[in-house]
Write a protein that holds these residues in place. Sequence first.
Motif, PDB file in Angstrom:
ATOM      1  N   GLU A 134       0.845  -1.191   0.000  1.00  0.00           N
ATOM      2  CA  GLU A 134       0.000   0.000   0.000  1.00  0.00           C
ATOM      3  C   GLU A 134       0.879   1.238   0.000  1.00  0.00           C
ATOM      4  OE1 GLU A 134      -3.613   2.167   2.475  1.00  0.00           O
ATOM      5  OE2 GLU A 134      -2.950   0.164   3.076  1.00  0.00           O
ATOM      6  N   LEU A 135       0.538   2.174  -0.863  1.00  0.00           N
ATOM      7  CA  LEU A 135       1.208   3.462  -0.920  1.00  0.00           C
ATOM      8  C   LEU A 135       0.264   4.496  -0.347  1.00  0.00           C
ATOM      9  CD1 LEU A 135       2.704   1.704  -3.064  1.00  0.00           C
ATOM     10  CD2 LEU A 135       3.155   3.812  -4.268  1.00  0.00           C
ATOM     11  N   LYS A 136       0.761   5.292   0.576  1.00  0.00           N
ATOM     12  CA  LYS A 136      -0.038   6.328   1.213  1.00  0.00           C
ATOM     13  C   LYS A 136       0.150   7.645   0.458  1.00  0.00           C
ATOM     14  CE  LYS A 136      -1.008   8.308   5.699  1.00  0.00           C
ATOM     15  NZ  LYS A 136      -0.596   8.456   7.072  1.00  0.00           N
ATOM     16  N   THR A 137      -0.952   8.283   0.112  1.00  0.00           N
ATOM     17  CA  THR A 137      -0.903   9.531  -0.653  1.00  0.00           C
ATOM     18  C   THR A 137       0.019  10.547   0.025  1.00  0.00           C
ATOM     19  OG1 THR A 137      -3.135   9.181  -1.497  1.00  0.00           O
ATOM     20  CG2 THR A 137      -2.294  11.439  -1.579  1.00  0.00           C
ATOM     21  N   ASP A 138       0.904  11.132  -0.767  1.00  0.00           N
ATOM     22  CA  ASP A 138       1.850  12.166  -0.335  1.00  0.00           C
ATOM     23  C   ASP A 138       2.643  11.742   0.903  1.00  0.00           C
ATOM     24  OD1 ASP A 138       3.209  14.593  -0.494  1.00  0.00           O
ATOM     25  OD2 ASP A 138       1.745  15.629   0.765  1.00  0.00           O
ATOM     26  N   SER A 139       3.009  10.453   0.952  1.00  0.00           N
ATOM     27  CA  SER A 139       3.724   9.986   2.121  1.00  0.00           C
ATOM     28  C   SER A 139       4.767   8.928   1.781  1.00  0.00           C
ATOM     29  CB  SER A 139       2.735   9.476   3.168  1.00  0.00           C
ATOM     30  OG  SER A 139       3.405   9.156   4.355  1.00  0.00           O
ATOM     31  N   GLY A 187      17.698   4.428 -11.646  1.00  0.00           N
ATOM     32  CA  GLY A 187      16.253   4.501 -11.563  1.00  0.00           C
ATOM     33  C   GLY A 187      15.734   5.909 -11.364  1.00  0.00           C
ATOM     34  N   LEU A 188      14.533   5.988 -10.834  1.00  0.00           N
ATOM     35  CA  LEU A 188      13.832   7.258 -10.681  1.00  0.00           C
ATOM     36  C   LEU A 188      13.244   7.404  -9.288  1.00  0.00           C
ATOM     37  CD1 LEU A 188      11.838   7.246 -14.033  1.00  0.00           C
ATOM     38  CD2 LEU A 188      13.869   8.594 -13.519  1.00  0.00           C
ATOM     39  N   THR A 189      13.008   8.641  -8.914  1.00  0.00           N
ATOM     40  CA  THR A 189      12.295   8.948  -7.676  1.00  0.00           C
ATOM     41  C   THR A 189      10.909   9.446  -8.041  1.00  0.00           C
ATOM     42  OG1 THR A 189      13.122  11.219  -7.673  1.00  0.00           O
ATOM     43  CG2 THR A 189      14.413   9.584  -6.453  1.00  0.00           C
ATOM     44  N   ALA A 190       9.972   9.328  -7.083  1.00  0.00           N
ATOM     45  CA  ALA A 190       8.611   9.761  -7.369  1.00  0.00           C
ATOM     46  C   ALA A 190       7.909  10.247  -6.105  1.00  0.00           C
ATOM     47  CB  ALA A 190       7.808   8.627  -8.003  1.00  0.00           C
ATOM     48  N   HIS A 191       6.951  11.115  -6.333  1.00  0.00           N
ATOM     49  CA  HIS A 191       6.023  11.610  -5.323  1.00  0.00           C
ATOM     50  C   HIS A 191       4.734  10.802  -5.489  1.00  0.00           C
ATOM     51  CE1 HIS A 191       2.570  14.290  -4.391  1.00  0.00           C
ATOM     52  NE2 HIS A 191       3.256  14.450  -3.279  1.00  0.00           N
ATOM     53  N   ILE A 192       4.134  10.387  -4.381  1.00  0.00           N
ATOM     54  CA  ILE A 192       2.894   9.600  -4.437  1.00  0.00           C
ATOM     55  C   ILE A 192       1.713  10.557  -4.497  1.00  0.00           C
ATOM     56  CG2 ILE A 192       1.493   7.827  -3.315  1.00  0.00           C
ATOM     57  CD1 ILE A 192       4.165   6.941  -1.886  1.00  0.00           C
ATOM     58  N   PRO A 222       9.359   9.895   4.225  1.00  0.00           N
ATOM     59  CA  PRO A 222       9.669  11.164   3.560  1.00  0.00           C
ATOM     60  C   PRO A 222       8.668  12.244   3.946  1.00  0.00           C
ATOM     61  CG  PRO A 222       9.445   9.354   1.987  1.00  0.00           C
ATOM     62  CD  PRO A 222       8.995   8.858   3.310  1.00  0.00           C
ATOM     63  N   LYS A 223       9.098  13.478   3.824  1.00  0.00           N
ATOM     64  CA  LYS A 223       8.220  14.593   4.183  1.00  0.00           C
ATOM     65  C   LYS A 223       7.080  14.734   3.175  1.00  0.00           C
ATOM     66  CE  LYS A 223      10.951  18.002   1.750  1.00  0.00           C
ATOM     67  NZ  LYS A 223      11.587  19.268   1.718  1.00  0.00           N
ATOM     68  N   ALA A 224       5.961  15.283   3.633  1.00  0.00           N
ATOM     69  CA  ALA A 224       4.837  15.569   2.748  1.00  0.00           C
ATOM     70  C   ALA A 224       5.317  16.509   1.649  1.00  0.00           C
ATOM     71  CB  ALA A 224       3.693  16.196   3.530  1.00  0.00           C
ATOM     72  N   GLY A 225       4.884  16.248   0.439  1.00  0.00           N
ATOM     73  CA  GLY A 225       5.304  17.062  -0.695  1.00  0.00           C
ATOM     74  C   GLY A 225       6.674  16.701  -1.223  1.00  0.00           C
ATOM     75  N   GLY A 226       7.320  15.709  -0.600  1.00  0.00           N
ATOM     76  CA  GLY A 226       8.673  15.329  -0.998  1.00  0.00           C
ATOM     77  C   GLY A 226       8.732  14.713  -2.382  1.00  0.00           C
ATOM     78  N   LYS A 227       9.910  14.824  -2.978  1.00  0.00           N
ATOM     79  CA  LYS A 227      10.110  14.319  -4.333  1.00  0.00           C
ATOM     80  C   LYS A 227      10.628  12.886  -4.360  1.00  0.00           C
ATOM     81  CE  LYS A 227      10.888  18.770  -6.470  1.00  0.00           C
ATOM     82  NZ  LYS A 227      11.746  19.546  -7.368  1.00  0.00           N
TER      83      LYS A 227
END
Length: 173
Positions: free
Chosen positions: A46-51, A150-155, A60-65
Amino acid sequence: MAFPFFGDDKSLVAKLLATLPQTGRIEWIGQRPVRREPLVAVLEAELKTDSHLLGDHARPKAGGKRQITLLQHEALASVASFLGLPEPIAPGRLRRNLTVSGLNLLALKNRQIRIGDEVVLDITGECHPCSRMEEELGPGGYNAMRGHGGLTAHIAQGGIIRVGDVVRVVVVG
């Protein structure tokens, strides 16, 4: 027959960059329950929105990249080849959360992707290798990973993902 990209007001390169009809597939999902410990392969997460990815130690912090990381599945064999290894490297050794096959991940930079039916990620940038690759892969591990980190992403939208889920570009407009 005329090449379809000529004769428009948009540049050829911009049109080529925008053309990505292929879909990919989640091949592997990994969680890091404890810092610096091996990743644990799971069939769904499970991925938590913006988390973050639930079950992963990182918060990671909210809004993090860099809320989740992705790796090109095909890179596992490439990196092994650069190191002279006969078999592809196990995904968990490279410390990324997801491996995706069938799509050139670098073509996803600065785009949104959908995984399965629920999850949407904003691809935020490249995930460059770190010195841990020397520890994990031995001498030359860092350089073998260059260009394959690879890549990083924001949820952007959380939910459940599963191994085998389709990965596709979100088309805007």
